[in-house]
Design a protein around this motif. Structure first.
Motif, PDB file in Angstrom:
ATOM      1  N   SER A  52      64.721  57.815  37.737  1.00 26.95           N
ATOM      2  CA  SER A  52      65.017  58.712  36.505  1.00 26.95           C
ATOM      3  C   SER A  52      63.824  59.167  35.477  1.00 26.95           C
ATOM      4  CB  SER A  52      66.066  58.192  35.455  1.00 26.95           C
ATOM      5  OG  SER A  52      65.598  56.843  34.870  1.00 26.95           O
ATOM      6  N   HIS A  53      62.951  58.286  35.580  1.00 25.12           N
ATOM      7  CA  HIS A  53      61.563  58.559  34.708  1.00 25.12           C
ATOM      8  C   HIS A  53      60.410  58.959  35.485  1.00 25.12           C
ATOM      9  CE1 HIS A  53      58.531  58.067  31.765  1.00 25.12           C
ATOM     10  NE2 HIS A  53      58.248  56.774  32.141  1.00 25.12           N
ATOM     11  N   PHE A  54      60.416  58.495  36.901  1.00 23.38           N
ATOM     12  CA  PHE A  54      59.222  58.669  37.546  1.00 23.38           C
ATOM     13  C   PHE A  54      59.397  59.604  38.988  1.00 23.38           C
ATOM     14  CE2 PHE A  54      57.746  54.536  36.144  1.00 23.38           C
ATOM     15  CZ  PHE A  54      57.039  54.908  35.328  1.00 23.38           C
ATOM     16  N   SER A  55      58.760  60.785  39.090  1.00 25.30           N
ATOM     17  CA  SER A  55      59.054  61.753  40.301  1.00 25.30           C
ATOM     18  C   SER A  55      58.714  61.038  41.544  1.00 25.30           C
ATOM     19  CB  SER A  55      58.268  62.950  40.097  1.00 25.30           C
ATOM     20  OG  SER A  55      56.851  62.677  39.827  1.00 25.30           O
ATOM     21  N   ASP A  56      57.636  60.044  41.435  1.00 22.29           N
ATOM     22  CA  ASP A  56      57.225  59.297  42.493  1.00 22.29           C
ATOM     23  C   ASP A  56      56.667  57.980  42.023  1.00 22.29           C
ATOM     24  OD1 ASP A  56      56.492  58.693  45.436  1.00 22.29           O
ATOM     25  OD2 ASP A  56      54.110  58.917  44.362  1.00 22.29           O
ATOM     26  N   ILE A  57      57.093  56.824  42.790  1.00 22.97           N
ATOM     27  CA  ILE A  57      56.444  55.591  42.438  1.00 22.97           C
ATOM     28  C   ILE A  57      56.441  54.774  43.609  1.00 22.97           C
ATOM     29  CG2 ILE A  57      58.787  54.726  41.893  1.00 22.97           C
ATOM     30  CD1 ILE A  57      57.534  52.725  40.039  1.00 22.97           C
ATOM     31  N   ARG A  58      55.270  54.059  43.730  1.00 25.16           N
ATOM     32  CA  ARG A  58      54.819  53.334  45.154  1.00 25.16           C
ATOM     33  C   ARG A  58      54.452  52.272  44.626  1.00 25.16           C
ATOM     34  NH1 ARG A  58      50.781  57.797  47.303  1.00 25.16           N
ATOM     35  NH2 ARG A  58      51.183  58.731  45.032  1.00 25.16           N
ATOM     36  N   ILE A  59      54.865  50.971  45.449  1.00 27.13           N
ATOM     37  CA  ILE A  59      54.377  49.634  45.172  1.00 27.13           C
ATOM     38  C   ILE A  59      54.043  49.291  46.415  1.00 27.13           C
ATOM     39  CG2 ILE A  59      54.795  47.421  44.330  1.00 27.13           C
ATOM     40  CD1 ILE A  59      57.086  48.739  42.457  1.00 27.13           C
ATOM     41  N   GLN A  60      52.554  48.941  46.580  1.00 24.18           N
ATOM     42  CA  GLN A  60      51.885  48.140  47.850  1.00 24.18           C
ATOM     43  C   GLN A  60      51.564  46.849  47.291  1.00 24.18           C
ATOM     44  OE1 GLN A  60      49.369  51.662  48.859  1.00 24.18           O
ATOM     45  NE2 GLN A  60      50.537  51.541  50.852  1.00 24.18           N
ATOM     46  N   ALA A  61      51.517  45.832  48.230  1.00 18.60           N
ATOM     47  CA  ALA A  61      50.721  44.919  47.902  1.00 18.60           C
ATOM     48  C   ALA A  61      49.709  44.679  49.212  1.00 18.60           C
ATOM     49  CB  ALA A  61      51.793  43.569  48.428  1.00 18.60           C
ATOM     50  N   ILE A  62      48.165  44.652  48.661  1.00 20.91           N
ATOM     51  CA  ILE A  62      46.971  44.736  49.716  1.00 20.91           C
ATOM     52  C   ILE A  62      46.506  43.190  49.505  1.00 20.91           C
ATOM     53  CG2 ILE A  62      44.792  46.050  49.889  1.00 20.91           C
ATOM     54  CD1 ILE A  62      46.020  48.452  48.397  1.00 20.91           C
ATOM     55  N   ARG A 115      36.356  50.601  41.147  1.00 21.94           N
ATOM     56  CA  ARG A 115      36.302  50.161  42.432  1.00 21.94           C
ATOM     57  C   ARG A 115      37.069  48.616  42.471  1.00 21.94           C
ATOM     58  NH1 ARG A 115      30.740  49.946  43.292  1.00 21.94           N
ATOM     59  NH2 ARG A 115      30.859  47.526  43.418  1.00 21.94           N
ATOM     60  N   LEU A 116      37.660  48.231  43.452  1.00 26.32           N
ATOM     61  CA  LEU A 116      38.112  47.084  43.673  1.00 26.32           C
ATOM     62  C   LEU A 116      37.513  46.266  44.808  1.00 26.32           C
ATOM     63  CD1 LEU A 116      41.814  48.146  43.185  1.00 26.32           C
ATOM     64  CD2 LEU A 116      40.612  47.545  41.339  1.00 26.32           C
ATOM     65  N   ASP A 117      37.126  45.068  44.713  1.00 27.77           N
ATOM     66  CA  ASP A 117      36.447  44.460  45.564  1.00 27.77           C
ATOM     67  C   ASP A 117      36.745  42.870  45.636  1.00 27.77           C
ATOM     68  OD1 ASP A 117      34.738  46.420  46.356  1.00 27.77           O
ATOM     69  OD2 ASP A 117      33.610  46.237  44.726  1.00 27.77           O
ATOM     70  N   ASN A 118      36.968  42.199  46.774  1.00 24.65           N
ATOM     71  CA  ASN A 118      36.725  40.864  47.049  1.00 24.65           C
ATOM     72  C   ASN A 118      35.424  40.416  47.464  1.00 24.65           C
ATOM     73  OD1 ASN A 118      37.406  38.208  47.602  1.00 24.65           O
ATOM     74  ND2 ASN A 118      38.553  38.590  49.392  1.00 24.65           N
ATOM     75  N   GLN A 119      34.713  39.696  46.502  1.00 26.60           N
ATOM     76  CA  GLN A 119      33.246  39.017  46.604  1.00 26.60           C
ATOM     77  C   GLN A 119      33.509  37.562  46.943  1.00 26.60           C
ATOM     78  OE1 GLN A 119      30.869  40.510  43.417  1.00 26.60           O
ATOM     79  NE2 GLN A 119      31.145  42.611  44.022  1.00 26.60           N
ATOM     80  N   THR A 120      34.624  37.036  47.231  1.00 25.20           N
ATOM     81  CA  THR A 120      34.557  35.477  47.701  1.00 25.20           C
ATOM     82  C   THR A 120      35.158  35.390  49.096  1.00 25.20           C
ATOM     83  OG1 THR A 120      37.290  35.270  47.356  1.00 25.20           O
ATOM     84  CG2 THR A 120      35.678  35.388  45.322  1.00 25.20           C
ATOM     85  N   ASP A 121      35.153  34.119  49.674  1.00 25.74           N
ATOM     86  CA  ASP A 121      35.377  33.992  50.875  1.00 25.74           C
ATOM     87  C   ASP A 121      37.089  33.563  50.831  1.00 25.74           C
ATOM     88  OD1 ASP A 121      32.949  34.319  51.911  1.00 25.74           O
ATOM     89  OD2 ASP A 121      32.118  32.139  51.421  1.00 25.74           O
ATOM     90  N   GLN A 122      37.702  33.544  50.039  1.00 20.99           N
ATOM     91  CA  GLN A 122      39.173  33.350  50.009  1.00 20.99           C
ATOM     92  C   GLN A 122      39.863  34.797  49.967  1.00 20.99           C
ATOM     93  OE1 GLN A 122      40.170  30.259  50.384  1.00 20.99           O
ATOM     94  NE2 GLN A 122      37.896  29.722  50.403  1.00 20.99           N
ATOM     95  N   PRO A 123      41.076  34.762  50.466  1.00 25.96           N
ATOM     96  CA  PRO A 123      41.997  35.967  50.546  1.00 25.96           C
ATOM     97  C   PRO A 123      42.291  36.668  49.111  1.00 25.96           C
ATOM     98  CG  PRO A 123      42.761  34.320  52.041  1.00 25.96           C
ATOM     99  CD  PRO A 123      41.915  33.645  51.409  1.00 25.96           C
ATOM    100  N   LEU A 124      42.528  37.967  48.834  1.00 24.98           N
ATOM    101  CA  LEU A 124      42.579  38.301  47.524  1.00 24.98           C
ATOM    102  C   LEU A 124      43.837  39.273  48.126  1.00 24.98           C
ATOM    103  CD1 LEU A 124      42.180  39.678  44.752  1.00 24.98           C
ATOM    104  CD2 LEU A 124      40.579  41.219  46.002  1.00 24.98           C
ATOM    105  N   THR A 125      45.029  39.174  47.076  1.00 27.74           N
ATOM    106  CA  THR A 125      46.197  39.701  47.216  1.00 27.74           C
ATOM    107  C   THR A 125      46.459  40.340  45.886  1.00 27.74           C
ATOM    108  OG1 THR A 125      47.025  38.567  48.901  1.00 27.74           O
ATOM    109  CG2 THR A 125      48.741  39.925  47.732  1.00 27.74           C
ATOM    110  N   TYR A 126      46.691  41.669  45.594  1.00 26.02           N
ATOM    111  CA  TYR A 126      47.092  42.310  44.599  1.00 26.02           C
ATOM    112  C   TYR A 126      48.238  43.389  44.708  1.00 26.02           C
ATOM    113  CZ  TYR A 126      43.539  45.898  45.909  1.00 26.02           C
ATOM    114  OH  TYR A 126      42.881  46.819  46.550  1.00 26.02           O
ATOM    115  N   TYR A 127      49.051  43.570  43.474  1.00 26.39           N
ATOM    116  CA  TYR A 127      49.994  44.605  43.782  1.00 26.39           C
ATOM    117  C   TYR A 127      49.368  46.113  43.164  1.00 26.39           C
ATOM    118  CZ  TYR A 127      53.511  41.091  44.412  1.00 26.39           C
ATOM    119  OH  TYR A 127      54.229  40.097  45.014  1.00 26.39           O
ATOM    120  N   PHE A 128      49.633  47.158  43.990  1.00 33.72           N
ATOM    121  CA  PHE A 128      48.991  48.437  43.545  1.00 33.72           C
ATOM    122  C   PHE A 128      50.237  49.301  43.408  1.00 33.72           C
ATOM    123  CE2 PHE A 128      45.641  51.882  44.834  1.00 33.72           C
ATOM    124  CZ  PHE A 128      45.482  52.048  43.490  1.00 33.72           C
TER     125      PHE A 128
END
Length: 256
Positions: A52-62, A115-128
């Motif tokens: 009702s508020h957004f003409s488009d909304i997308r939620i991804q996990a990267i 810019r969004l980076d992973n500068q470690t040797d471990q996995p990075l997960t974020y919601y976009f």
């Protein structure tokens, strides 16, 4: 993360039927979300559609599996939230760089370069989370650049209460919302956060730890860690911890 138009089209086509009406109250499952895998990362689309508020909304996990070459700088026409689930994200924004951990958030205004980076040797997960308001301001949005910000969850105190506790990350007006608010909630065993209720703001939850019972217009469904819950404005809803351990979740309110 910049992707080709072909890849975006494939994702949109794969999810259009499943998520074309995001406004229906629902639990969007982490385990059942469509996944696109590449050598160094994967994307899963949890929710896509209109409200009702957004003409488009997308939620991804990267998920970035490990340290990779720096990503290209991006600019968006939409507003966006980046919420870290696990690992460490290196953010470049407004000429500054910051490393953020789980529970931290980046609030991105249209037109701001980042810019969004992973500068470690471990996995990075974020919601976009990307969204456009039905009542997008009749303005040159790129005149509004420079108002993006981040909140490091480590800087936010935890306040216990009789139901569990809360970390209040931010509450602010944005380009697409009269008010946008984000908190990290902890819910003790056997506790309702609130009885079933309604309000004008749309609400989005992300389960961080353990499971919870979600009530939506009289129906019940269990939500697990990683799942996304969306309640549109006016939908009667509640969340309850029926398990013997504490559960935690992110609560986002979008006020038109």
């Amino acid at each position: 993360m910049i992707r080709s138009s072909l890849l975006f089209g494939m994702i949109a086509l794969a999810t259009a039927l499943a998520f074309s009406q995001a406004s229906a109250p629902s639990v969007f499952s982490w385990k059942q979300a469509p996944v696109v895998k590449r050598p160094n990362y994967e994307e899963r689309t949890l929710m896509q559609g209109t409200t009702s508020h957004f003409s488009d909304i997308r939620i991804q996990a990267i998920t970035h599996y490990t340290k990779t070459s720096p990503e290209e700088t991006q600019q968006l026409d939409e507003e966006a939230l980046v919420i870290i689930r696990e690992g460490e994200l290196t953010l470049t924004l407004g000429g500054k760089q910051k490393t953020l951990g789980p529970g931290s958030v980046v609030v991105l205004m249209p037109g701001d370069a980042f810019r969004l980076d992973n500068q470690t040797d471990q996995p990075l997960t974020y919601y976009f989370i990307r969204y456009t308001s039905n009542e997008m301001p009749d303005l040159d949005l790129y005149r509004l650049t420079g108002d993006s910000f981040w909140v490091d969850s480590r800087d936010v105190p935890y306040t216990p209460d009789d139901k569990g506790g809360i970390r209040r990350l931010f509450a602010a007006a944005t380009v697409m919302n009269r008010r946008c608010e984000m908190n990290i909630m902890t819910l003790n065993p056997g506790i309702w956060r609130n009885p079933p209720h309604t309000h004008q703001a749309a609400e989005l939850l992300i389960i961080l730890e353990n499971t919870a019972l979600v009530h939506s217009d009289g129906e019940q469904k269990r939500a697990e860690a990683g799942d996304v819950i969306f309640w549109d404005a006016g939908v009667a809803h509640a969340i309850q911890n029926t398990m013997p351990e504490k559960c935690s979740y992110i609560a986002l309110h979008f006020q038109p």
